[in-house]
Scaffold this motif. Structure first.
Motif, PDB file in Angstrom:
ATOM      1  N   LEU A  81     -22.330  11.764  50.991  1.00 19.76           N
ATOM      2  CA  LEU A  81     -21.158  11.683  50.130  1.00 19.76           C
ATOM      3  C   LEU A  81     -21.462  12.225  48.735  1.00 19.76           C
ATOM      4  N   GLN A  82     -22.632  11.915  48.220  1.00 20.04           N
ATOM      5  CA  GLN A  82     -23.028  12.430  46.913  1.00 20.04           C
ATOM      6  C   GLN A  82     -23.223  13.941  46.950  1.00 20.04           C
ATOM      7  N   GLN A  83     -23.724  14.465  48.048  1.00 20.56           N
ATOM      8  CA  GLN A  83     -23.896  15.903  48.169  1.00 20.56           C
ATOM      9  C   GLN A  83     -22.555  16.616  48.256  1.00 20.56           C
ATOM     10  N   VAL A  84     -21.588  16.011  48.933  1.00 20.81           N
ATOM     11  CA  VAL A  84     -20.244  16.591  48.985  1.00 20.81           C
ATOM     12  C   VAL A  84     -19.626  16.634  47.593  1.00 20.81           C
ATOM     13  N   ALA A  85     -19.773  15.537  46.841  1.00 14.10           N
ATOM     14  CA  ALA A  85     -19.258  15.513  45.467  1.00 14.10           C
ATOM     15  C   ALA A  85     -19.957  16.562  44.608  1.00 14.10           C
ATOM     16  N   LEU A  86     -21.251  16.774  44.842  1.00 18.09           N
ATOM     17  CA  LEU A  86     -21.990  17.797  44.106  1.00 18.09           C
ATOM     18  C   LEU A  86     -21.421  19.184  44.384  1.00 18.09           C
ATOM     19  N   VAL A  87     -21.147  19.475  45.645  1.00 19.02           N
ATOM     20  CA  VAL A  87     -20.607  20.790  46.013  1.00 19.02           C
ATOM     21  C   VAL A  87     -19.231  21.007  45.390  1.00 19.02           C
ATOM     22  N   ILE A  88     -18.378  19.987  45.443  1.00 17.66           N
ATOM     23  CA  ILE A  88     -17.035  20.111  44.863  1.00 17.66           C
ATOM     24  C   ILE A  88     -17.119  20.359  43.361  1.00 17.66           C
ATOM     25  N   ALA A  89     -18.009  19.621  42.685  1.00 21.43           N
ATOM     26  CA  ALA A  89     -18.156  19.812  41.237  1.00 21.43           C
ATOM     27  C   ALA A  89     -18.676  21.207  40.915  1.00 21.43           C
ATOM     28  N   MET A  90     -19.618  21.713  41.711  1.00 16.74           N
ATOM     29  CA  MET A  90     -20.159  23.042  41.463  1.00 16.74           C
ATOM     30  C   MET A  90     -19.113  24.125  41.687  1.00 16.74           C
ATOM     31  N   VAL A  91     -18.329  24.000  42.762  1.00 21.36           N
ATOM     32  CA  VAL A  91     -17.288  24.991  43.034  1.00 21.36           C
ATOM     33  C   VAL A  91     -16.244  25.000  41.923  1.00 21.36           C
ATOM     34  N   THR A  92     -15.815  23.811  41.506  1.00 17.69           N
ATOM     35  CA  THR A  92     -14.837  23.732  40.417  1.00 17.69           C
ATOM     36  C   THR A  92     -15.407  24.292  39.124  1.00 17.69           C
ATOM     37  N   MET A  93     -16.674  24.004  38.842  1.00 19.65           N
ATOM     38  CA  MET A  93     -17.298  24.511  37.625  1.00 19.65           C
ATOM     39  C   MET A  93     -17.363  26.037  37.637  1.00 19.65           C
ATOM     40  N   MET A  94     -17.682  26.635  38.783  1.00 21.83           N
ATOM     41  CA  MET A  94     -17.751  28.087  38.864  1.00 21.83           C
ATOM     42  C   MET A  94     -16.369  28.715  38.687  1.00 21.83           C
ATOM     43  N   ALA A  95     -15.327  28.037  39.208  1.00 26.74           N
ATOM     44  CA  ALA A  95     -13.972  28.539  39.016  1.00 26.74           C
ATOM     45  C   ALA A  95     -13.574  28.505  37.540  1.00 26.74           C
ATOM     46  N   VAL A  96     -13.948  27.435  36.856  1.00 25.76           N
ATOM     47  CA  VAL A  96     -13.664  27.338  35.421  1.00 25.76           C
ATOM     48  C   VAL A  96     -14.466  28.369  34.642  1.00 25.76           C
ATOM     49  N   ALA A  97     -15.724  28.566  35.015  1.00 27.81           N
ATOM     50  CA  ALA A  97     -16.568  29.540  34.324  1.00 27.81           C
ATOM     51  C   ALA A  97     -16.011  30.957  34.482  1.00 27.81           C
ATOM     52  N   GLN A  98     -15.471  31.258  35.644  1.00 29.58           N
ATOM     53  CA  GLN A  98     -14.881  32.574  35.849  1.00 29.58           C
ATOM     54  C   GLN A  98     -13.684  32.795  34.935  1.00 29.58           C
ATOM     55  N   ARG A  99     -12.869  31.771  34.788  1.00 31.42           N
ATOM     56  CA  ARG A  99     -11.723  31.877  33.884  1.00 31.42           C
ATOM     57  C   ARG A  99     -12.188  31.969  32.433  1.00 31.42           C
ATOM     58  N   PHE A 100     -13.266  31.273  32.110  1.00 33.26           N
ATOM     59  CA  PHE A 100     -13.787  31.306  30.746  1.00 33.26           C
ATOM     60  C   PHE A 100     -14.230  32.713  30.364  1.00 33.26           C
ATOM     61  N   MET A 101     -14.831  33.435  31.292  1.00 36.32           N
ATOM     62  CA  MET A 101     -15.309  34.785  31.015  1.00 36.32           C
ATOM     63  C   MET A 101     -14.162  35.767  30.842  1.00 36.32           C
ATOM     64  N   LYS A 102     -13.051  35.521  31.530  1.00 41.13           N
ATOM     65  CA  LYS A 102     -11.936  36.466  31.476  1.00 41.13           C
ATOM     66  C   LYS A 102     -10.936  36.140  30.375  1.00 41.13           C
ATOM     67  N   ASP A 103     -10.811  34.879  30.012  1.00 39.40           N
ATOM     68  CA  ASP A 103      -9.796  34.453  29.049  1.00 39.40           C
ATOM     69  C   ASP A 103     -10.326  34.634  27.629  1.00 39.40           C
ATOM     70  N   LYS A 104      -9.589  35.326  26.798  1.00 38.24           N
ATOM     71  CA  LYS A 104      -9.960  35.539  25.397  1.00 38.24           C
ATOM     72  C   LYS A 104      -9.058  34.748  24.443  1.00 38.24           C
ATOM     73  N   SER A 105      -8.264  33.867  24.984  1.00 32.79           N
ATOM     74  CA  SER A 105      -7.330  33.075  24.179  1.00 32.79           C
ATOM     75  C   SER A 105      -8.018  31.823  23.641  1.00 32.79           C
ATOM     76  N   PRO A 106      -7.306  31.025  22.825  1.00 34.16           N
ATOM     77  CA  PRO A 106      -7.878  29.751  22.344  1.00 34.16           C
ATOM     78  C   PRO A 106      -8.219  28.761  23.447  1.00 34.16           C
ATOM     79  N   ASN A 107      -7.752  29.046  24.674  1.00 34.76           N
ATOM     80  CA  ASN A 107      -8.081  28.150  25.784  1.00 34.76           C
ATOM     81  C   ASN A 107      -9.564  28.165  26.137  1.00 34.76           C
TER      82      ASN A 107
END
Length: 276
Positions: free
Chosen positions: A43-69
């Protein structure tokens, strides 16, 4: 092993992967300690995978977004990264100790509670353009509350344990009041739509906080819940307050674009102009 005077066949009695845990439990006088088994680790490993996938999705948006967001994205990345590291630590059988009652306690969870939730509250503060002093005060409240829960879980005397829990409420009360009342009023002062969005986001944080404080009473307090139930409940609460919170925020940013942070960021300026 001779330091603790184990019998010759002691290590043979336990599987190789659990020998270190068993030796440590025996060193503190616990013959039948309760440890996380395969289900909890999975269960902890599943939560780890979900957190990593979500973090990578946010990081991708961070690299592309140049706004105050970008500031919001950056805080989300650090929050999700720390949660991912925490769950990796727990799933790899680290960051724990034995508490009275021969029960395994993941002390690293309390560090995650203080750090990740502080970053999440900082995002809520940015949405209502709260001052740096006010955000720092709420972050301090989370840290003191988490420390009180941890020290309460480590103590053996019941009266001391519940004293720590009550002292934690001294910091927990102002935090919850600010999230569900003070900052909510500030968000509605901007617009009804802004107030409704903040209310939804604040509930994703406030309800898990209250539930965390409640379930602590039965897990680390009374030791009524099994370790499996404890891990399951805390995983669900972490998912709501971190993963689902970030996903809802990303969906809002996709709707409003670069206007999300800027709309809320002008609230403090409007309040100062109204005073003058």
């Amino acid at each position: 092993c001779n330091k603790y005077q184990f019998p010759p066949n002691y290590l043979v009695m336990y599987p190789a992967q659990d020998s270190i845990r068993s030796i440590y439990a025996a060193s503190v006088g616990c013959k039948d300690a309760h440890f996380a088994d395969y289900f909890e680790r999975t269960l902890q490993q599943v939560a780890l995978v979900i957190a990593m996938v979500t973090m990578m999705a946010v990081a991708q948006r961070f690299m592309k977004d140049k706004s105050p967001n970008r500031m919001v994205y950056m805080i989300m990345i650090f929050s999700l990264s720390f949660s991912a590291l925490t769950y990796f630590t727990m799933s790899s059988d680290q960051g724990w100790t034995i508490i009275p009652g021969c029960r395994q306690l993941f002390w690293v969870r309390y560090i995650d509670l203080a750090v990740s939730l502080s970053l999440t509250v900082a995002i809520l503060g940015l949405l209502v353009s709260a001052s740096l002093v006010e955000i720092a005060h709420k972050v301090g409240c989370i840290g003191m509350w988490a420390m009180s829960l941890y020290l309460g879980a480590r103590t053996q005397r019941s009266e001391v344990r519940w004293t720590w829990w009550a002292l934690g409420l001294v910091w927990f009360g102002p935090l919850v009041y600010t999230l569900i009342r003070t900052w909510k009023v500030a968000a509605y002062a901007r617009s009804v739509d802004a107030g409704r969005f903040y209310t939804r986001q604040a509930l994703l944080v406030t309800f898990p906080l209250i539930a965390y404080c409640f379930f602590w009473m039965f897990c680390e307090g009374y030791h009524v819940f099994s370790l499996r139930g404890e891990v399951l409940v805390y995983c669900v609460l972490d998912f709501v307050s971190r993963i689902f919170f970030c996903l809802a925020l990303i969906a809002r940013i996709d709707t409003e674009g670069s206007q999300l942070v800027s709309n809320y960021a002008t609230l403090g300026e409007d309040q100062e102009a109204a005073k003058n």
